[in-house]
Design a protein around this motif. Structure first.
Motif, mmCIF file in Angstrom:
data_model
loop_
_atom_site.group_PDB
_atom_site.id
_atom_site.type_symbol
_atom_site.label_atom_id
_atom_site.label_comp_id
_atom_site.label_asym_id
_atom_site.label_seq_id
_atom_site.Cartn_x
_atom_site.Cartn_y
_atom_site.Cartn_z
ATOM 1 N N ARG A 336 0.905 -1.025 0.087
ATOM 2 C CA ARG A 336 0.085 -0.011 -0.102
ATOM 3 C C ARG A 336 1.004 1.367 0.003
ATOM 4 O O ARG A 336 1.821 1.437 0.949
ATOM 5 N N GLU A 337 0.645 2.060 -0.779
ATOM 6 C CA GLU A 337 1.576 3.420 -0.981
ATOM 7 C C GLU A 337 0.685 4.358 0.106
ATOM 8 O O GLU A 337 -0.405 4.540 0.298
ATOM 9 N N VAL A 338 1.927 5.099 0.694
ATOM 10 C CA VAL A 338 1.499 6.181 1.458
ATOM 11 C C VAL A 338 1.809 7.497 0.882
ATOM 12 O O VAL A 338 2.972 7.648 0.213
ATOM 13 N N VAL A 339 0.746 8.434 0.721
ATOM 14 C CA VAL A 339 0.871 9.625 -0.018
ATOM 15 C C VAL A 339 0.955 10.837 0.954
ATOM 16 O O VAL A 339 0.457 10.975 1.984
ATOM 17 N N ALA A 340 1.552 11.944 0.329
ATOM 18 C CA ALA A 340 1.553 13.336 0.950
ATOM 19 C C ALA A 340 0.032 13.740 1.042
ATOM 20 O O ALA A 340 -0.466 13.689 0.184
ATOM 21 N N SER A 341 -0.196 14.310 2.237
ATOM 22 C CA SER A 341 -1.567 15.191 2.274
ATOM 23 C C SER A 341 -1.535 16.568 1.987
ATOM 24 O O SER A 341 -2.407 17.238 1.932
ATOM 25 N N GLU A 342 -0.012 17.137 1.631
ATOM 26 C CA GLU A 342 -0.105 18.445 1.406
ATOM 27 C C GLU A 342 1.152 18.660 0.805
ATOM 28 O O GLU A 342 1.985 17.613 0.617
ATOM 29 N N LYS A 390 0.910 17.474 -3.286
ATOM 30 C CA LYS A 390 0.004 16.665 -2.527
ATOM 31 C C LYS A 390 -0.400 15.233 -3.415
ATOM 32 O O LYS A 390 -0.352 15.442 -4.651
ATOM 33 N N GLY A 391 -0.418 14.339 -2.783
ATOM 34 C CA GLY A 391 -0.434 13.017 -3.491
ATOM 35 C C GLY A 391 0.879 12.391 -3.915
ATOM 36 O O GLY A 391 0.831 11.358 -4.180
#
Length: 435
Positions: A336-342, A390-391
């Protein structure tokens, strides 16, 4: 001679003499010293200061409480120790590289401790690889191939094994004297002719500040020297994971990429720095710079990789591991990928939190009896100072269960801080404390 009089001397801030420390260490090993007396000894040492001579005497006493190896080979016996960090798989590259350069590396390593991974656990993610090897076989492998990485047998520094367990339950782990004696008693039992110490500094290390790291590095270096082993130290950065992957098989994959000639980044830079100093101290290079060039060359041209493959086969792993490691290393069921929220810059990374996230995935032990899942962990961890939108992916979670993956994703997002301004990027090597 008795335990009470030795403890009383320590209570009076006096340093016991060599004979007294040897007697006490032997009593720890054979049970003559009780748990209560061992706890009192540890607390008295913790509250006082043995000094360099006292630390060296305690170190040698604990070393000599068990087996001490001897060597009859045609080159220098050398070794390395790291104080532990996250993504620190340097030993797996350095040992074979040193062997190619003419050194003999009998590396006695440990398992995961706290949030940090263990060298033995990483190697055991290779199918068939065994770190539990008898003394004679250990020496044969080192003599034939130049390196072997194994766990300590019951006969290595038994006084330390007993005292460490007691320190853990008596609040006396954080003593410079006891930490130094514990580390070096096991390392010196392999009888190295030269030693290099990698003292980690930063969010993913046990030492969070430079003065703490300097104090430990100098205590270890000075004590080893006083015990007769030429030793240098390198203080290296652990404010972000050394390799961009955490977890046993994932870190072995990073090692194999580096040994295959791919850019190893900070992982290779630390390996080169440590190897250069050690080759110089062992007389295998004219100076540290020449030693660094040798280490870099044998990694780049594939000879260190070939040597690693020989070690793997000698310790029970696949004969063709070097060619087939991508297929042979275990893989997790869930990614599972973890992505930036900002958007912004990667301003800080809490390495300790990432290490604990890997443990929660099953990649480390919360209690001694826990079984490790070698396939789980984190990969593609973003580096400090990276500009992201973001993302943008921050890391990849490798998990065995969905709920564990989700918990790890949340932990990673919390551990990686995004800020508007680009941070100062710490240098890989903070300081060299050489002979």
């Amino acid at each position: 001679m008795d335990a009470r009089s030795i403890i009383a001397r320590l209570r009076r801030r006096e340093v016991p003499d060599v004979a007294e420390l040897r007697w006490f260490a032997q009593g720890l090993a054979d049970g003559t010293v009780s748990d209560a007396q061992a706890g009192a000894f540890a607390m008295a040492v913790c509250l006082g200061d043995l000094g360099t001579k006292g630390r060296a005497a305690l170190t040698l006493a604990m070393r000599d409480s068990g087996e001490v190896l001897s060597w009859d080979i045609d080159g220098p016996v050398i070794d390395k120790h790291s104080t532990g960090g996250v993504g620190d798989c340097v030993s797996l590259i350095l040992a074979p590289a040193l062997a190619v350069c003419g050194g003999y590396v009998p590396m006695i390593s440990g398992r995961g401790l706290g949030h940090t991974g263990g060298t033995l656990d990483k190697l055991e993610s290779i199918p068939g690889f065994t770190t539990a090897i008898a003394r004679d076989q250990f020496q044969q492998i080192v003599g034939k191939h130049g390196c072997a990485i194994v766990g300590a047998t019951e006969g290595i520094a038994p006084a330390d094994r007993r005292l460490y367990a007691i320190r853990d339950v008596t609040g006396t782990v954080e003593s410079l004297d006891l930490i130094t004696a514990s580390i070096l008693s096991k390392k010196l039992a392999a009888a190295p002719g030269a030693l290099v110490l990698d003292v980690k500094l930063g969010s993913g290390a046990f030492m969070k500040s430079l003065p703490e790291a300097q104090a430990l590095a100098r205590a270890l270096r000075d004590t080893a020297e006083a015990a007769g082993c030429p030793t240098s130290a390198v203080i290296s950065d652990m404010n972000q994971p050394l390799a961009p992957s955490l977890g046993n098989a994932l870190e072995v994959a990073e090692v194999m990429q580096a040994l295959s000639g791919e850019d190893g980044g900070p992982l290779v830079e630390i390996t080169v720095a440590l190897g250069g100093v050690l080759l110089a101290d062992a007389g295998l290079a004219d100076d540290a710079a020449a030693g660094e060039a040798l280490i870099r060359a044998v990694i780049a041209d594939g000879r260190a990789g070939e040597k690693f493959g020989q070690m793997v086969a000698a310790q029970g792993g696949p004969v063709q591991f070097l060619d087939n490691w991508r297929r042979l290393l275990p893989e997790a069921n869930i990614m599972r990928e973890v992505v930036a929220s900002e958007a912004g810059y990667v301003a800080s990374i809490d390495g300790e939190a990432l290490g604990l996230a890997v443990i929660s995935l099953g990649g480390g032990r919360q209690v001694e009896s826990d079984r490790i899942d070698p396939s789980v962990g984190l990969s593609k961890i973003v580096r400090l100072g990276t500009r992201i939108e973001k993302g943008t992916p921050l890391a990849m979670v490798h998990a065995a269960r969905e709920e564990a993956a989700e918990a790890a994703r949340a932990a990673v997002q919390k551990a990686i801080v995004i800020a508007p301004e680009k941070p100062a990027i710490p240098q890989v090597v903070h300081e060299r404390i050489v002979r």
